[in-house]
Design an enzyme around this catalytic site. Structure first.
Site, PDB file in Angstrom:
ATOM      1  CG  HIS A  58      -1.971   1.239   1.185  1.00 59.80           C
ATOM      2  ND1 HIS A  58      -3.325   0.927   1.242  1.00 59.80           N
ATOM      3  CD2 HIS A  58      -1.855   2.338   1.439  1.00 59.80           C
ATOM      4  CE1 HIS A  58      -4.134   2.099   1.227  1.00 59.80           C
ATOM      5  NE2 HIS A  58      -2.998   3.079   1.070  1.00 59.80           N
TER       6      HIS A  58
ATOM      7  CG  HIS B 178      -7.495   4.250   0.977  1.00 59.49           C
ATOM      8  ND1 HIS B 178      -6.908   3.808  -0.213  1.00 59.49           N
ATOM      9  CD2 HIS B 178      -6.391   5.039   1.612  1.00 59.49           C
ATOM     10  CE1 HIS B 178      -5.747   4.219  -0.232  1.00 59.49           C
ATOM     11  NE2 HIS B 178      -5.488   5.000   0.768  1.00 59.49           N
TER      12      HIS B 178
ATOM     13  CD  GLU C 275      -6.590   6.327   6.201  1.00 60.04           C
ATOM     14  OE1 GLU C 275      -6.831   6.576   5.047  1.00 60.04           O
ATOM     15  OE2 GLU C 275      -5.421   6.793   6.641  1.00 60.04           O
TER      16      GLU C 275
ATOM     17  CD  GLN D 126      -6.622  11.171  -0.938  1.00 62.29           C
ATOM     18  OE1 GLN D 126      -5.505  10.829  -1.114  1.00 62.29           O
ATOM     19  NE2 GLN D 126      -7.471  11.169   0.177  1.00 62.29           N
TER      20      GLN D 126
ATOM     21  CG  ASP E 134      -0.562   4.958   3.643  1.00 64.29           C
ATOM     22  OD1 ASP E 134      -1.023   5.181   2.583  1.00 64.29           O
ATOM     23  OD2 ASP E 134      -1.286   5.070   4.600  1.00 64.29           O
TER      24      ASP E 134
ATOM     25  CG  HIS F 190      -0.879   7.058  -1.215  1.00 63.82           C
ATOM     26  ND1 HIS F 190      -2.192   7.195  -1.904  1.00 63.82           N
ATOM     27  CD2 HIS F 190      -1.198   6.362  -0.019  1.00 63.82           C
ATOM     28  CE1 HIS F 190      -3.114   6.551  -1.090  1.00 63.82           C
ATOM     29  NE2 HIS F 190      -2.373   6.313  -0.149  1.00 63.82           N
TER      30      HIS F 190
HETATM   31 FE   FE2 Z   1      -3.419   5.085   1.783  1.00 62.63          FE
END
Ligand code: FE2
Length: 431
Positions: free
Chosen positions: A64, A217, A220, A159, A316, A66
């Site tokens: 995971h 996701h 979270e 996002q 992440d 970005h």
């Molecule tokens: Fe993430």
């Protein structure tokens, strides 16, 4: 046999505890793993490596990440509150000013960091809430360019919400058409719980229609009533997507009622969901509304393991709006995960190591992964004698090999201590 080999590693320790093993490599594959001697007489010197009892492991995998945001720390400003929501705000301030070259330069740099740290597969989410899909274009190009050296899997990630951002539905399909591999989502960020559930259903239906994997996701937050993971498990079963769906983060599970979790985990196990926790980020972003006691926020890794649910770890973020630190060391991630989940038993530490290796390979559906006959000749030699010492020391990656070719090397970490009676060399291993 020796003349036919491309490379031979002798005297290797393996993660499963076997010692003094020899690993023979030919045509980018591991062709033998044995404790029997393999003739070396006709093998060129630079193709024979004596591991001297150190650990030879399958490469690390980041489940995971970005990559579109990484290494952008401070652009246009630092995250003062340290919260997830301020991070999203800063990312939205930066997005209109991103350029193709800037994203690509940062992405290539982080790929080099990954390789130097022995990470040869990455699943990166890519933000599709930009109508130009600039980051998608860049990361598809990076994926192609880096393919000889590492596996980059891309997730179409809304996002700003699948329904909350007006063009996400179209953008996500366009990103898939361009070649993005996996369907993402962010149900807890939609405007209502109902919209979140609706997004899970629609995105899973899209995955079933296109034959793709899902990695959302999910939940979270510290909200014990954020229960999109239940919908994700339900839709996975309903649509026959078992084994192809991953719930990322699931931090709300930390705060849920225990009785409810016992019911939920049975459903997750039936759906064969993969879970990805991100210890470095979860421990810093969650619990921000708490005074004391302050929740840790990471999902229930130990209990999920006990239910037979596959748990992997991700990095992440590295030096981006959400997290200021990191050097792409997956052993840092596992080290933090072990502490946060209080998994200090021997078997628990070994399962933690699996969360950045074999469990991650399962979540990403990678094939031919491992130190075994027939697997790709992708491996890492660590300056540690076993996986627990690897977690303890986070040592240099002495050799990183991809398809039989050494693509990165590092010097051993040795301190020379002199207390007036001569130099004592220590490498922090006990034997
Ligand atoms: Fe993430």
């Amino acid at each position: 046999m020796a003349a036919m080999l491309d490379y031979l590693i002798i005297n290797a320790s393996l993660v499963d505890g076997r010692e003094a093993m020899n690993i023979a490599i030919r045509d980018s594959k591991i062709v033998e793993v044995t404790d029997q001697a393999i003739a070396t007489s006709e093998l060129p010197d630079d193709c024979l490596y004596d591991a001297k009892g150190q650990l030879v492991t399958a490469p690390f995998i980041d489940s995971h990440f970005h990559m579109d945001a990484t290494l952008s720390l401070g652009k246009p400003r630092l995250n003062q509150s340290g919260t997830l929501l301020e991070g999203i705000q800063i990312w939205n301030e930066l997005k209109p000013n991103l350029t193709f070259d800037a994203i690509k330069q940062r992405a290539l740099k982080i790929c080099h960091w990954a390789i130097g740290q022995g990470t040869l597969a990455i699943r990166s989410h890519v933000d599709i809430c930009d109508d130009a899909l600039l980051a998608v274009q860049v990361l598809l190009e990076v994926k192609k360019e880096m393919a000889p050296w590492l596996d980059l899997q891309l997730v179409a990630f809304p996002q700003d919400g699948y329904y909350r951002y007006k063009n996400s539905v179209d953008n996500l399909k366009r990103a898939l058409d361009m070649g993005v591999d996996v369907i993402g989502g962010i149900p807890h960020f939609e405007r209502t719980m109902a919209d979140g559930s609706h997004s899970v259903r629609s995105l899973c239906e899209l995955a079933a229609e296109r034959g793709l994997m899902v990695d959302m996701h999910c939940d979270e937050s510290d909200d014990p009533l954020s229960r999109h993971i239940e919908s994700l498990a339900y839709e996975t079963q309903r649509l026959g997507l078992q084994g192809r769906v991953t719930g990322s983060h699931l931090t709300s599970m930390h705060s849920m009622d225990n009785y409810y979790v016992s019911k939920l985990m049975a459903l997750m196990a039936e759906a064969q969901l993969n879970v990805v926790a991100n210890p470095l980020i979860n421990i810093t972003l969650q619990g921000r509304h708490d005074s004391y006691p302050k929740r840790r926020g990471m999902t229930r890794v130990k209990e999920l393991n006990a239910r037979g649910i596959n748990v992997a770890y991700g990095h992440d973020c590295i030096m981006d709006p959400w997290y200021s630190l990191g050097s792409y060391d997956m052993l840092d991630v596992a080290h933090m995960g072990l502490h946060v989940a209080q998994m200090t038993g021997v078997a628990e530490m070994q399962s933690t190591y699996a969360a950045i290796t074999h469990n991650a390979a399962k979540a990403l559906n990678l094939s031919n992964y491992g130190i075994a006959k027939g697997c790709n000749a992708d491996l890492v030699v660590l300056q540690a004698k076993d996986s627990i010492n690897a977690l303890r020391l986070r040592p240099p990656r002495l050799i990183v090999m991809r398809r039989g070719q050494v693509i990165s090397t590092a010097s051993p970490n040795i301190s020379e201590v002199n207390l007036g009676n001569g130099v004592v060399s220590i490498d922090f291993n006990l034997s």
